[in-house]
Design an enzyme around this catalytic site. Structure first.
Site, PDB file in Angstrom:
ATOM      1  N   HIS A   1      -4.919  -0.159 -10.030  1.00  0.00           N
ATOM      2  CA  HIS A   1      -6.360  -0.341  -9.877  1.00  0.00           C
ATOM      3  C   HIS A   1      -6.906   0.492  -8.710  1.00  0.00           C
ATOM      4  O   HIS A   1      -6.162   0.929  -7.822  1.00  0.00           O
ATOM      5  CB  HIS A   1      -6.677  -1.814  -9.635  1.00  0.00           C
ATOM      6  CG  HIS A   1      -6.014  -2.358  -8.395  1.00  0.00           C
ATOM      7  ND1 HIS A   1      -6.511  -2.160  -7.122  1.00  0.00           N
ATOM      8  CD2 HIS A   1      -4.881  -3.091  -8.246  1.00  0.00           C
ATOM      9  CE1 HIS A   1      -5.727  -2.740  -6.241  1.00  0.00           C
ATOM     10  NE2 HIS A   1      -4.718  -3.316  -6.891  1.00  0.00           N
TER      11      HIS A   1
ATOM     12  N   GLU B   1      -0.602  -9.378 -10.338  1.00  0.00           N
ATOM     13  CA  GLU B   1       0.168  -8.997  -9.159  1.00  0.00           C
ATOM     14  C   GLU B   1       1.104 -10.130  -8.734  1.00  0.00           C
ATOM     15  O   GLU B   1       0.884 -11.305  -9.070  1.00  0.00           O
ATOM     16  CB  GLU B   1      -0.787  -8.637  -8.008  1.00  0.00           C
ATOM     17  CG  GLU B   1      -0.113  -8.285  -6.684  1.00  0.00           C
ATOM     18  CD  GLU B   1       0.826  -7.082  -6.773  1.00  0.00           C
ATOM     19  OE1 GLU B   1       1.878  -7.212  -7.417  1.00  0.00           O
ATOM     20  OE2 GLU B   1       0.497  -6.031  -6.182  1.00  0.00           O
TER      21      GLU B   1
END
Length: 541
Positions: A343, A419
């Site tokens: 990202h 994550e």
């Protein structure tokens, strides 16, 4: 010691068969063998085809879960050959060893190829043991009779269990050795990804059950050929006991304990021991007939492969500098790849903080990075994102949604790409963890920070997700927008290395990785390619 055990198991198997022949004679067995006609042979071949396909399919599922490739037709041929070799060679497992090593060599990872076969075979044995235990518990009279009549033989079984206990204790002690500990971690990770994942386990269990039904049906055919008039309900518990006996490591290609237990079981419920022996022997013969196509694979496959290789050798030579190793390292299909995108930047990233499950948006630089990625990356057939906002923001831009959108209809959200959970360390600098704990974390994939998640758990879920995307990525570009730890886990999946290797990688903001999934094993094409907007190195999190 290994050679002694190999000879001992052969002697025990031969001894069991000899004792049965001396005690029960051969007349009924010979009569049963004479009764094997064309119908029984065709039934054996048909049932053998089904059970082999089920086993091969199960193997393919496990192989796919481990990130390798194995066409079903190839798996069926290899399984036929393996079953035949298992049936005619003393050890009873040499055929499986051959297919495991062969597939591992072809895939470029012998260790993982061997573990795939071990997991596949273990799954079948576990299903057999669970079903068998259920049948025996539901038939207490049969269980008591078998235990009573087989009491002398249970001393040997107890000795084997004691020896197994010793091996387990030694294994626990050996697990403290770093190299062995690393091997055990790899085996555990492969078990989770290749067998226990939600995309693999249901299929493996279903196919194992289907194969077991096939073995029982062949046993019923053998009973009818042997002249047994028992009903199916009477036969199935007896046949289940015989199949369990075949799992004992004292047989010769399945022969020995099966015949002894069948004789005892049939005699215990009112039939004759001779009839039980006859049924077991006829089953053994029909099983051998069922795997006869393996002879064709054994005799014809290698010559055909050599002929194809010779034909390939007469094709024009490759350009200078193309070595065999270089060819193996080239993608086999350029139709599509798995593109892993980290990202864009957040304020926490810019400050060098550990960023796990906290959910901040992209900062201004992050949106510019996302736009640059959208302009540079090819149009994907699928876009998959972590559920966290910073990943969804980036994925939305890649999907063509206006910058700043938090969702997009063309983006699939998969929680397996989230994550790592840093627990109490989330949002804090790396220096918040003392040096000793930090070193332990980087050395041990099973280490769990307070309130967080281990690297091993991250790798398990990511490896499963990668295996599910592999086929689609082989035919069209698939983009996954995720985070540092999941992307590193995907790279370890592609390379076939231990989870801890991920700690030795660096991934910048909005960096790109590419994996070719079209070959037998994944191929890492690119790692940490910088975002077109900013080629500078940024802090990891």
């Amino acid at each position: 010691m290994h050679k002694l055990w190999r000879y001992l198991r052969v002697l025990v198997g031969v001894g069991i068969l000899a004792a049965l022949v001396v005690r029960l004679g051969t007349a009924s067995v010979l009569d049963g063998l004479r009764s094997i006609g064309p119908g029984a042979v065709l039934a054996a071949l048909g049932i053998g085809l089904l059970t082999t396909v089920f086993s091969a399919w199960r193997w393919c599922l496990v192989v796919r879960g481990l990130g390798m490739r194995l066409p079903l037709a190839t798996a069926v041929a290899d399984c036929y050959r393996a079953v035949f070799l298992n049936s005619v060679l003393p050890a009873g497992v040499l055929g499986d060893v051959h297919r495991a090593v062969s597939h591992g060599r072809q895939s470029g990872d012998v260790g993982r190829g061997v573990r795939a076969v071990v997991l596949e075979r273990s799954a079948g044995q576990v299903v057999l043991l669970v079903v068998g235990a259920g049948v025996l518990l539901a038939q207490p009279t049969l269980l008591a009779a078998v235990v009573e009549r087989m009491a002398p033989g249970f001393g040997l079984v107890a000795g084997l269990l004691a020896a197994l206990a010793v091996v387990v204790v030694l294994g626990i002690c050996a697990a403290r050795v770093p190299r062995i500990r690393a091997a055990l971690r790899t085996a555990r990770a492969d078990t989770r990804a290749g067998l226990l994942s939600r995309g693999t386990l249901p299929g493996v269990l279903l196919l194992s059950a289907a194969a077991l039904v096939g073995y029982l049906v062949l046993f019923v055919v053998a009973a009818r050929v042997a002249g047994s008039e028992a009903t199916i309900g009477q036969l199935l518990p007896l046949l289940m006991v015989a199949l369990l006996a075949m799992a004992l490591p004292l047989n010769i290609g399945g022969w020995g304990p099966r015949e002894a237990v069948s004789a005892v079981a049939f005699g215990a419920v009112g039939f004759t021991a001779a009839q039980g022996l006859t049924v077991a022997v006829v089953y053994g013969v029909l099983s051998l007939i069922a795997c006869l196509p393996g002879v064709g694979v054994l005799l014809l496959r290698d010559p055909i492969s050599r002929r194809l290789r010779r034909r390939a050798e007469v094709t024009p030579a490759a350009p200078a500098g193309d070595t065999c190793a270089e060819k193996d390292a080239q993608p086999t299909n350029v139709a599509g790849v798995l593109i892993l995108v980290r990202h864009g930047q957040t304020e926490a990233n810019a400050r060098g903080l550990l960023l796990g499950r906290a959910d901040p948006p992209l900062n201004e630089s992050g949106y510019r990075q996302a736009q640059a990625l959208a302009e540079a990356l090819p149009r994907a057939s699928r876009i998959v994102s972590s559920p966290l906002r910073r990943a969804r923001d980036t994925a939305a831009v890649l999907a063509g949604t206006a910058p700043g959108a938090t969702d997009a209809g063309d983006v699939e959200v998969d929680a397996r790409w989230i994550e790592m959970d840093y627990g109490d360390l989330d949002g804090r600098p790396a220096t918040a963890l003392d040096e000793r704990s930090w070193w332990t974390w980087r050395q041990d994939p099973d280490f769990v920070p307070a309130g967080g998640e281990s690297l091993a758990d991250v790798c398990t879920r990511v490896h499963e997700a990668c295996a599910e995307l592999a086929d689609d990525a082989a035919s069209g570009d698939v983009v996954v927008v995720s985070h540092v730890s999941p992307i590193k886990a995907a790279v370890t999946w592609a390379l076939g290395v231990g989870d801890e290797v991920g700690w030795r990688m660096f991934l910048g903001d909005a960096a790109i990785c590419r994996i070719d999934t079209s070959g037998r094993v994944p191929l890492l094409l690119a790692f940490n390619d910088p975002c077109p907007l900013d080629k500078g190195v940024r802090a990891e999190s």
